[in-house]
Every structure is written in structure tokens, then in C-alpha cells.
Design a protein around this motif. Structure first.
Motif, short mmCIF file in Angstrom:
data_model
loop_
_atom_site.label_atom_id
_atom_site.label_comp_id
_atom_site.label_asym_id
_atom_site.label_seq_id
_atom_site.Cartn_x
_atom_site.Cartn_y
_atom_site.Cartn_z
N PHE A 291 -1.05 -33.42 -3.45
CA PHE A 291 -1.70 -34.14 -2.16
C PHE A 291 -1.15 -35.54 -2.49
O PHE A 291 -1.20 -36.27 -1.23
N SER B 145 0.28 -37.26 0.86
CA SER B 145 -0.18 -38.48 1.43
C SER B 145 1.00 -39.57 1.72
O SER B 145 1.08 -40.08 2.67
N VAL C 253 -10.02 -36.27 -2.25
CA VAL C 253 -10.33 -35.44 -0.97
C VAL C 253 -11.80 -35.97 -0.83
O VAL C 253 -12.80 -35.22 -1.21
#
Ligand SMILES: [Zn+2]
Length: 258
Positions: free
Chosen positions: A8, A12, A99
Motif C-alpha cells: 500500500f 500510495s 487504511v
């Protein structure tokens, strides 16, 4: 680091690089009189339409050694720099907040601040549009906070006090120096980030913005040369949003207050 975190974070960073590239392009077209970017990206020198491989943020510039593939004229380092900036900021936001609604909220704010900074850097103007988007986003994310009433109250009071104080100081400076010191856009931008940061982080942001502003001002020093303060405020706001609570916690700890 767990695999998903790495995955992630890379995602990002990629999103941030694409946003940085897009917003930089938007800012440059805004300066040229287009309100919204339209059509494919082109080389500003020869008009060569960029292919998919030439549109990969950062990497394309590095592999092309900073030159257009068609006319071989140098491509401004501003492209990879804005892309890298976006990547670092977005990856930082994900690493800090994971998240969560905070990550989405801060990525939207960072996007608005990047667009404002790029335009301010070129034109010394901070347009209202991106500030309005950030304002609406602030309100839209309020319900995702458990203590949303306190956040709303603290944010609004901070925005009013900060905006009012800076407006007063800049009017006084204008009188004393007999020229415009801070623009109306800077006052609005400070009130906006005050809304997001609340009182303590805003204090930290102001100190940081002045330090960054001075660093910007030194290379552009000259008799008539003004420097835009918007990018300094924006960068200080993002850094404070990411690290402010930790710094304040550490400082309170020094005094045995936490
Ligand atoms: Zn070219």
C-alpha cells in the motif's frame, strides 16, 4: 514491515507521483490561461505528443536523461521534482495513518495544497477553487471523527484567530513598509490550514512556514523580487499534519506534562 504495508505504501507513492505530475501540468496550463487541463500531454518545445512510456512519472524523465525524445531539448527538472514530492507526501500519509479516513482526507488536502503551491510559485496567485475544495472536504470528513464537535469548534476558532491575527499583522506591515507584504490569498490559506490543524499544530505550522519561507527567500533575494509564501505554508501544513502530534507530545514530555 508486513507485505500489505509495503504494497500500500508503494501504491500510495505511485498515486502521489501521478497526482504531482497531473497537478503540475494543471498549474502550468492554468498559468497559460486554461482553467482545466485538456488533451494529451505534449513537449512544450516541439509539440511532440507524449507516448504512454514517456508519461511514467519520475522514471520517464530519468530514462530520457531529462530530454525530449523527439527534439532532444531539455525537459525542466520541475516535472520529476513535483512527481517525487507527490510520491513522498502520499507515501508519508499512508505510513502515518494507514487504511483510514484520515489518509483519504489528508491526500485530498495535500492535492489541493500542491496545486495551490505550484500555481502560487509561478504566478504569486492563490486561486479560490482548490481552497474551496479543501474546505468542503474538511466538512465532509467531520463525521468520521469521534469527537467531531470538538474538532469543528477548535478548527473554526483557530481559523478565525489565525486568519484575523495574520490579516492584522499584514495590514500593519503594509502601513509600515508602504507595500504589500502578505497577499489576501496567504491569509485565506493560513485560515484554511488552521481549520485542519487546530490550535497547537497551527502554532508549529506557523514556525515551520517561516523557516521554510526564509529558505525560499534567500535564493530569490533581490531589490524587487518577491517570493510566494503559499508553498511554504502548504509544505509546513503537510509536515505538521504528519508529525505535529508527535512533536507536541515530545515537547510536553520534556516538561512532564503528558
Ligand atoms: Zn520536444
Amino acid at each position: 514491515m508486513p507485505f500489505l504495508t509495503i504494497y500500500f505504501t508503494v501504491l500510495s507513492a505511485a498515486l502521489g507521483a501521478v497526482m504531482g505530475s497531473f497537478l503540475n501540468c494543471w498549474a502550468q496550463r492554468y498559468e497559460a490561461g486554461e482553467k482545466y487541463p485538456r488533451g494529451r500531454s505534449r513537449c512544450p518545445e516541439c509539440g511532440h505528443t507524449l507516448s504512454a512510456l514517456e508519461l511514467v512519472p519520475i522514471f520517464s524523465w530519468v530514462f530520457l536523461r531529462g530530454r525530449c525524445r523527439s527534439c532532444h531539448k531539455p525537459i525542466s527538472a520541475r516535472y520529476p521534482i513535483t512527481e517525487l514530492l507527490g510520491a513522498v507526501i502520499f507515501a508519508g500519509i499512508f505510513l502515518r495513518f494507514g487504511v483510514s479516513p484520515r489518509t483519504a482526507e489528508l491526500m485530498i488536502l495535500a492535492g489541493c495544497l500542491m496545486l495551490l503551491s505550484f500555481i502560487d510559485y509561478d504566478t504569486m496567485i492563490l486561486p479560490n477553487g482548490p481552497m474551496l475544495v479543501a474546505l468542503i472536504s474538511w466538512a465532509a470528513f467531520l463525521p468520521t471523527y469521534e469527537d467531531w464537535k470538538r474538532r469543528a469548534l477548535e478548527g473554526i476558532v483557530t481559523a478565525l484567530v489565525l486568519g484575523g491575527a495574520i490579516l492584522g499583522i499584514s495590514l500593519l506591515m503594509d502601513k509600515l513598509l508602504n507595500k504589500e507584504s502578505l497577499g489576501g490569498g496567504d491569509v485565506k490559506l493560513l485560515a484554511l490550514v488552521g481549520l485542519y490543524l487546530g490550535p497547537w499544530n497551527s502554532l508549529l505550522m506557523i514556525i515551520l512556514a517561516c523557516v521554510i519561507g526564509l529558505l525560499f527567500a534567500i535564493p530569490s533575494r533581490g531589490p524587487s523580487r518577491q517570493f510566494p509564501f503559499g508553498p511554504a505554508i502548504a509544505l509546513a501544513a503537510v509536515v505538521t499534519a504528519l508529525a505535529g502530534d508527535a512533536v507536541i507530545g515530545w515537547y510536553m514530555g520534556l516538561w512532564g506534562l503528558s
